[in-house]
Motif scaffolding. Sequence first.
Motif, mmCIF file in Angstrom:
data_model
loop_
_atom_site.group_PDB
_atom_site.id
_atom_site.type_symbol
_atom_site.label_atom_id
_atom_site.label_comp_id
_atom_site.label_asym_id
_atom_site.label_seq_id
_atom_site.Cartn_x
_atom_site.Cartn_y
_atom_site.Cartn_z
ATOM 1 N N HIS A 188 0.822 -1.216 0.000
ATOM 2 C CA HIS A 188 0.000 0.000 0.000
ATOM 3 C C HIS A 188 0.860 1.272 0.000
ATOM 4 N N GLY A 189 1.925 1.251 -0.809
ATOM 5 C CA GLY A 189 2.758 2.440 -0.975
ATOM 6 C C GLY A 189 3.812 2.643 0.077
ATOM 7 N N ARG A 190 3.914 1.735 1.031
ATOM 8 C CA ARG A 190 4.920 1.867 2.084
ATOM 9 C C ARG A 190 5.970 0.763 1.970
ATOM 10 N N VAL A 191 7.191 1.087 2.339
ATOM 11 C CA VAL A 191 8.242 0.082 2.432
ATOM 12 C C VAL A 191 8.159 -0.532 3.820
ATOM 13 N N LEU A 192 7.788 -1.817 3.876
ATOM 14 C CA LEU A 192 7.659 -2.493 5.165
ATOM 15 C C LEU A 192 8.861 -3.355 5.508
ATOM 16 N N ALA A 193 9.672 -3.678 4.511
ATOM 17 C CA ALA A 193 10.880 -4.464 4.767
ATOM 18 C C ALA A 193 11.931 -4.108 3.742
ATOM 19 N N ASP A 194 13.170 -4.033 4.183
ATOM 20 C CA ASP A 194 14.321 -3.760 3.321
ATOM 21 C C ASP A 194 15.470 -4.564 3.902
ATOM 22 N N LEU A 195 15.666 -5.772 3.350
ATOM 23 C CA LEU A 195 16.555 -6.745 3.979
ATOM 24 C C LEU A 195 17.409 -7.475 2.939
#
Length: 247
Positions: free
Chosen positions: A214-221
């Motif tokens: 929904h337009g958000r970055v929830l994980a960056d791994l």
Amino acid sequence: MPGRAKSEQPATPGAGDSLVALEDVVVRFGRVDALRSVNLRISAGERVGFIGANGSGKSTLLRVLNGLVEPIAGSVRRERGLRQAMVFQRPFMLRTSALNNVALGLWLRGFPWEDAKHFAHGALERVRLDGVEHRSARTLSGGQQQRLALARAWAVKPAMLLLDEPTSSLDPQAKREVEALMGEFADSGMTLAFASHNLGQVKRLASRVVYLEHGRVLADLPVKEFFDGPLAQVSREADLFVKGELG
């Protein structure tokens, strides 16, 4: 209400050697926030895979990175003189030969026509299309057209290559050919940022996974940490997406 977008500026020296950095970026189409307060940095040599369900913001994020979409809030900073190219899911083919499809792009960048054709020949060889240079680009197969799009991108020698679902409409053999070229480009030092629904492809090609919802970055791994970790802690939708239960 989000504030006005800050003007685009070159990346600050020493800021983690980022090729591009997004800070609190917001993109809105009508009443829909396509990106919500996105923070992201991509450094030279990375292979970043964007994943998420349809409508999560992957394509919009790629277009912001490439300068095709301007945020209404936040800032985009690029390394001074950064050269980028983008390949789309269904690339537009000019109504001319495969060779001219590459050469025209170089000519528009200021190359003399004969030089542009010379470099275009080399680009077609690089993507293993040297036998079709005089065929109309629009008569090529889907896989050949995607490799032609890669040739157009490679010809301008980008430091960063952006790809939006580059193999989603291709048959298995064509997918393998395009994937192989993406891997070769990355191995040569080119930075990759690509969106894909093919999680196997992300595992094979990415060193880092950015999950959007929904337009958000929830994980960056890192890729292994993302796929081997407890995704239910990221979000229920992320867990369902990776299990193939959410498109």
